[in-house]
Design an enzyme around this catalytic site. Structure first.
Site, PDB file in Angstrom:
ATOM      1  N   LYS A  37       0.825  -1.205   0.000  1.00  0.00           N
ATOM      2  CA  LYS A  37       0.000   0.000   0.000  1.00  0.00           C
ATOM      3  C   LYS A  37       0.865   1.263   0.000  1.00  0.00           C
ATOM      4  O   LYS A  37       0.636   2.193  -0.767  1.00  0.00           O
ATOM      5  CB  LYS A  37      -0.932  -0.011   1.207  1.00  0.00           C
ATOM      6  CG  LYS A  37      -1.879   1.168   1.291  1.00  0.00           C
ATOM      7  CD  LYS A  37      -2.837   1.007   2.453  1.00  0.00           C
ATOM      8  CE  LYS A  37      -3.771   2.198   2.580  1.00  0.00           C
ATOM      9  NZ  LYS A  37      -4.727   2.039   3.690  1.00  0.00           N
TER      10      LYS A  37
ATOM     11  N   GLU B 246       9.813  -5.731   4.290  1.00  0.00           N
ATOM     12  CA  GLU B 246       9.921  -7.112   3.811  1.00  0.00           C
ATOM     13  C   GLU B 246       9.628  -7.198   2.321  1.00  0.00           C
ATOM     14  O   GLU B 246      10.338  -7.871   1.566  1.00  0.00           O
ATOM     15  CB  GLU B 246       8.953  -8.021   4.583  1.00  0.00           C
ATOM     16  CG  GLU B 246       9.201  -8.113   6.071  1.00  0.00           C
ATOM     17  CD  GLU B 246       8.406  -7.100   6.878  1.00  0.00           C
ATOM     18  OE1 GLU B 246       8.161  -7.373   8.066  1.00  0.00           O
ATOM     19  OE2 GLU B 246       8.030  -6.041   6.331  1.00  0.00           O
TER      20      GLU B 246
ATOM     21  N   GLY C 161      -5.096  -2.902   4.561  1.00  0.00           N
ATOM     22  CA  GLY C 161      -4.420  -4.060   3.981  1.00  0.00           C
ATOM     23  C   GLY C 161      -5.150  -5.364   4.178  1.00  0.00           C
ATOM     24  O   GLY C 161      -5.316  -6.152   3.243  1.00  0.00           O
ATOM     25  N   ARG C 162      -5.629  -5.623   5.391  1.00  0.00           N
ATOM     26  CA  ARG C 162      -6.266  -6.916   5.663  1.00  0.00           C
ATOM     27  C   ARG C 162      -7.678  -7.004   5.085  1.00  0.00           C
ATOM     28  O   ARG C 162      -8.308  -8.054   5.167  1.00  0.00           O
ATOM     29  CB  ARG C 162      -6.255  -7.185   7.163  1.00  0.00           C
ATOM     30  CG  ARG C 162      -6.866  -6.100   8.011  1.00  0.00           C
ATOM     31  CD  ARG C 162      -6.490  -6.265   9.493  1.00  0.00           C
ATOM     32  NE  ARG C 162      -6.922  -5.158  10.315  1.00  0.00           N
ATOM     33  CZ  ARG C 162      -6.242  -4.014  10.460  1.00  0.00           C
ATOM     34  NH1 ARG C 162      -5.131  -3.828   9.781  1.00  0.00           N
ATOM     35  NH2 ARG C 162      -6.683  -3.057  11.263  1.00  0.00           N
TER      36      ARG C 162
ATOM     37  N   GLU D 261      -5.155  -8.304  14.374  1.00  0.00           N
ATOM     38  CA  GLU D 261      -4.606  -6.991  14.032  1.00  0.00           C
ATOM     39  C   GLU D 261      -5.687  -5.928  14.136  1.00  0.00           C
ATOM     40  O   GLU D 261      -5.407  -4.780  14.498  1.00  0.00           O
ATOM     41  CB  GLU D 261      -4.000  -7.010  12.627  1.00  0.00           C
ATOM     42  CG  GLU D 261      -3.186  -5.752  12.312  1.00  0.00           C
ATOM     43  CD  GLU D 261      -2.329  -5.901  11.066  1.00  0.00           C
ATOM     44  OE1 GLU D 261      -1.262  -6.539  11.156  1.00  0.00           O
ATOM     45  OE2 GLU D 261      -2.746  -5.413  10.005  1.00  0.00           O
TER      46      GLU D 261
ATOM     47  N   HIS E 150      -5.789 -35.134  14.827  1.00  0.00           N
ATOM     48  CA  HIS E 150      -4.633 -35.910  15.259  1.00  0.00           C
ATOM     49  C   HIS E 150      -3.535 -34.998  15.803  1.00  0.00           C
ATOM     50  O   HIS E 150      -2.389 -35.426  15.935  1.00  0.00           O
ATOM     51  CB  HIS E 150      -4.109 -36.738  14.085  1.00  0.00           C
ATOM     52  CG  HIS E 150      -5.119 -37.725  13.584  1.00  0.00           C
ATOM     53  ND1 HIS E 150      -5.212 -39.004  14.072  1.00  0.00           N
ATOM     54  CD2 HIS E 150      -6.103 -37.604  12.663  1.00  0.00           C
ATOM     55  CE1 HIS E 150      -6.196 -39.638  13.458  1.00  0.00           C
ATOM     56  NE2 HIS E 150      -6.760 -38.808  12.596  1.00  0.00           N
TER      57      HIS E 150
ATOM     58  N   LYS F 178       9.062  -2.661  13.783  1.00  0.00           N
ATOM     59  CA  LYS F 178       9.793  -2.269  12.570  1.00  0.00           C
ATOM     60  C   LYS F 178      10.884  -1.259  12.904  1.00  0.00           C
ATOM     61  O   LYS F 178      11.996  -1.324  12.357  1.00  0.00           O
ATOM     62  CB  LYS F 178       8.816  -1.669  11.545  1.00  0.00           C
ATOM     63  CG  LYS F 178       7.836  -2.660  10.941  1.00  0.00           C
ATOM     64  CD  LYS F 178       6.946  -1.965   9.936  1.00  0.00           C
ATOM     65  CE  LYS F 178       5.943  -2.917   9.317  1.00  0.00           C
ATOM     66  NZ  LYS F 178       5.064  -2.232   8.344  1.00  0.00           N
TER      67      LYS F 178
END
Length: 539
Positions: A219, A225, A276-277, A362, A393, A502
């Site tokens: 964005k 990253e 973003g999400r 978030e 399991h 960050k």
């Protein structure tokens, strides 16, 4: 001040005290609420606690809630003016108060093809949503034109999508799900998110530079990253003989100037109101459009739009996102349950828990409300899980006999996309059996064989794992997250907690690369840095 801004926080509403009193009376002590007794005494419990938001069906009857609690919770939503807050979001008002922005992800799916609608009324019928802006119309058109051009380009065999967080998880979960249902038919798609170079190196190893398109999604176009991976991908492309960086690198960003400076030949932009999400419906969804094409993406939007209609128009008593959010609040703030397990019984939905972790934690993992006041109650629980039947399991032992009660959300798909006999019926039987066993328990002939039962679960049922059904499911979770944040008085659309780490990372990276010790770091971090910079002793 707008009406939605004047809404009380949940603990300030009169219904909160009534809920607390009812919880003490009906859910504590020797005669506390028991699901087995509730079904025995109420033949209509399944019908009363089932909800439908086409194409989705939800069974909430195995929840630790009774009719009085359900009524009081719905009253709480009214007193907290959730409806006014919802309508303000849908109108595009600036409900993201800390960043002074509107919240516009719903607007990016607000036009769709009525031919693929799943409801009886037109998809444009929500009176609360503002008209689609020219920017949204142009952005969607540009994205689809680019996606169709990539799909038609026989010279491009592979597309590498580079992003992180919402710029990765949304497109990744959709493509993963629809690939499992046989609806992905474009070039091969690869996703890279981790700054750990092992992921990018593994993706690049079999690729040919001249036949690869890179999508860099950020964005701000400043995400550390994403930029590190994008720069390494560009270096690899040039080293492999790629001669047209601009042709092979596309950006998706609200910062087109930074994307151009990087060397991307084209940038799809979107407004800053898209978090973003919540962004997979916007040009961040470019890899989805490449994977499933124009018609498939229209179906994804149509399914989401159907849930938008339901959320905007259904009364609170029958409003599925609202009732699920109220149940979440009931578990977290009255039962004191600190986590929620999501178990999708479909291989294609194995990425759903990871997508939900970001969406829910978030958005609502905050200890201060939108007015800056500390919360006097717990907020977002831990969201976790994995696909069934694998989880049976792994962690289901704890769910059945552990000391903590954990609500389980089973996500089921009625129709399979494969033709292997015997698999799907057995898969569905296992899911229903686990939900029943959690509720019923078992009186064992030895302590280790005793199952306490009365453990809650819900079931969300999709008719199939089509683009339309998946769009509805993801939209449902978005609205549920918003409602819960609204009840808690939070701003679900900022994420300042992401930024602190960050800043520290930049300082530590500089110290890690330097040959001198840093005097500003704490003793633990400094000690670990020294160990990391010390070559291993010879053996």
């Amino acid at each position: 001040m707008e009406v939605w801004q004047e809404r009380p926080r949940c603990d300030e509403a009169p219904a909160w005290a009534l809920l607390a009193a009812h919880f003490r009376q009906a859910f504590e002590g020797p005669q506390a609420f028991d699901l087995r007794r509730a079904f025995a005494q109420d033949a209509g419990r399944f019908a009363a606690f089932s909800l439908e938001a086409p194409p989705l069906f939800a069974d909430l009857s195995k929840s630790l809630v009774d009719r009085t609690a359900q009524r009081l919770l719905t009253q709480l939503a009214r007193e907290c003016r959730v409806e006014a807050h919802r309508d303000a979001m849908l109108r595009g008002e600036r409900i993201n108060v800390s960043e002074d922005r509107p919240v516009t992800h719903v607007h990016w799916r607000s036009e769709s093809n009525p031919a693929v609608a799943t409801t009886d009324h037109a998809l444009s019928a929500i009176k609360n949503i503002v008209d689609v802006s020219p920017q949204v119309q142009a952005g969607r058109r540009e994205m689809m034109e680019l996606a169709e051009a990539v799909r038609a380009d026989t010279g491009i065999t592979d597309v590498v999508h580079i992003g992180i967080g919402g710029s990765d998880l949304g497109p990744r979960v959709v493509v993963q799900a629809l690939r499992a249902s046989g609806q992905v038919n474009g070039p091969r798609l690869h996703f890279v998110a981790n700054m750990d170079g092992h992921e990018l190196a593994a993706v690049l190893a079999p690729l040919q530079a001249a036949r690869t398109l890179f999508i860099v999604a950020s964005k701000t176009f400043g995400t550390a990253e994403t930029l590190r991976n994008a720069q390494s991908a560009r270096d690899w492309f040039v080293a492999q003989g790629g001669g047209e960086v601009a042709r092979h690198f596309v950006a998706v960003s609200a910062n087109p100037a930074a994307a151009a400076a990087f060397g991307a030949g084209r940038c799809l932009s979107f407004d800053e109101g898209v978090g973003g999400r919540f962004s997979l419906w916007s040009p961040i969804g470019l890899p989805i459009a490449i994977a499933i094409g124009r018609e498939g993406f229209a179906q994804l939007l149509a399914g989401a739009r159907a849930l938008d209609e339901h959320f905007a128009g259904a009364p609170l008593e029958r409003n599925l996102p609202v009732q699920l959010a109220l149940l979440d609040l009931w578990y977290r703030n009255f039962h004191g349950l600190a986590s929620r397990c999501v178990a999708p019984y479909h291989h294609g939905l194995r990425g759903l828990p990871a997508w939900l972790q970001q969406l829910e934690m978030e958005s609502n993992g905050k200890g201060v409300d939108a007015r800056g006041r500390p919360l006097g109650f717990a907020s977002a629980p831990v969201t976790w899980g994995q696909a069934g039947s694998n989880g049976q399991h792994a962690f289901f032992q704890m769910l059945h006999q552990g000391s903590d009660v954990v609500p389980v959300e089973f996500v089921l798909v009625r129709d399979a996309a494969h033709a292997l006999p015997g698999h799907h019926d057995r898969l569905l039987a296992n899911a229903l059996a686990q939900a029943r066993a959690l509720m019923c328990g078992q009186a064992g002939d030895a302590p280790e064989r005793h199952f306490p039962g009365n453990r809650p679960s819900t079931v969300l049922l999709l008719p199939d794992l089509s683009a339309c059904s998946l769009g509805a499911l993801l939209s449902l979770y978005e609205h549920r997250t918003f409602v819960l944040g609204s009840l808690w008085g939070l701003n679900s659309f900022d994420q300042w907690g992401v930024e602190l780490g960050k800043r520290h990372a930049g300082e530590i990276e500089a110290a890690l690369q330097a040959h001198t010790e840093s005097s500003v770091l704490d003793a633990s971090t400094a000690g670990l840095l020294a160990r990391l910079k010390t070559p291993p002793a010879a053996t």
